[in-house]
Design a protein around this motif. Sequence first.
Motif, mmCIF file in Angstrom:
data_model
loop_
_atom_site.group_PDB
_atom_site.id
_atom_site.type_symbol
_atom_site.label_atom_id
_atom_site.label_comp_id
_atom_site.label_asym_id
_atom_site.label_seq_id
_atom_site.Cartn_x
_atom_site.Cartn_y
_atom_site.Cartn_z
ATOM 1 N N SER A 87 -2.111 -4.177 -13.796
ATOM 2 C CA SER A 87 -1.726 -3.397 -12.644
ATOM 3 C C SER A 87 -0.777 -2.938 -12.837
ATOM 4 N N TYR A 89 2.398 -3.180 -14.332
ATOM 5 C CA TYR A 89 3.121 -3.125 -15.449
ATOM 6 C C TYR A 89 4.410 -2.408 -15.376
ATOM 7 N N PRO A 107 -0.333 -1.784 -19.767
ATOM 8 C CA PRO A 107 -0.750 -1.867 -18.791
ATOM 9 C C PRO A 107 -2.371 -1.926 -18.927
ATOM 10 N N SER A 155 -0.603 -2.169 -5.375
ATOM 11 C CA SER A 155 0.148 -0.887 -6.468
ATOM 12 C C SER A 155 -0.477 0.767 -5.725
ATOM 13 N N GLY A 201 -0.618 5.469 -13.391
ATOM 14 C CA GLY A 201 0.312 4.759 -14.537
ATOM 15 C C GLY A 201 -0.746 5.051 -15.575
ATOM 16 N N TYR A 211 -8.322 1.895 -14.380
ATOM 17 C CA TYR A 211 -8.524 2.020 -12.405
ATOM 18 C C TYR A 211 -9.327 2.146 -12.321
#
Length: 234
Positions: A87, A89, A107, A155, A201, A211
């Motif tokens: 996550s 990436y 990802p 994130s 992303g 996600y």
Amino acid sequence: METIKLAMADDEALFLNGLKSILEQEEQLNILFTASDGQSFLEQLKVAEQFPDVMILDLRMKGMDGIETTQQVKELFPEAKIMILSSHYRDTFLGYMLKLGVNAFLPKNSAPDQLIKAIEKVHEKGLYFDEGQMMSIHHELSSGKKPKVPQMEQSTELTRREVEILQLICEQYTNPEIADKLFISVRTVDGHRTNLLQKTGAKNTAGLVLYALYHQMIDWEERLLKFGISSKED
């Protein structure tokens, strides 16, 4: 069709179980074992009756992370094929991953079909980097800069409204339906969806669902059942 034997390590049980359930639907894929951290993965690898054709590791894990795990696996088994999902990436990590001996870097919110394609390419050809990644690697190598160890950041945080819309997207609501449900315009929903893709992303709806699964925003078992996939053994 030749069976591809897999082994996986990720300290997020929710994501690991969801990914395992998705991959198990593919007839050509056989998951030998999973682990919740790098140390446990190495211990299982050393005593495994069958050696995995492709190993899938998380980059950031408690204890022994994906980088250290990859280094130790490569020391013991130089020909091992390792994919890293993260996550965290970044294209700027690609040069270091290549130097580390990683065979593919993706990802975590990649679409399932892209992940399966990468697994097959790594098994068949020993490497998988798409055109965009190859351009990034070429640019980094041509710059003469030494690849740096990835610095992982948290994130980007989603707003409450973005989380709400993401959950509705996972419920398979269309943009007009989301607009009606939340009493906002379709244009506003479009804007939120664009922000979600940028922040996470993700490249498409499937990426957004992964996600949401990874960040525990939805019930993965319920979502898998909606797609006709059961995480429970018969």
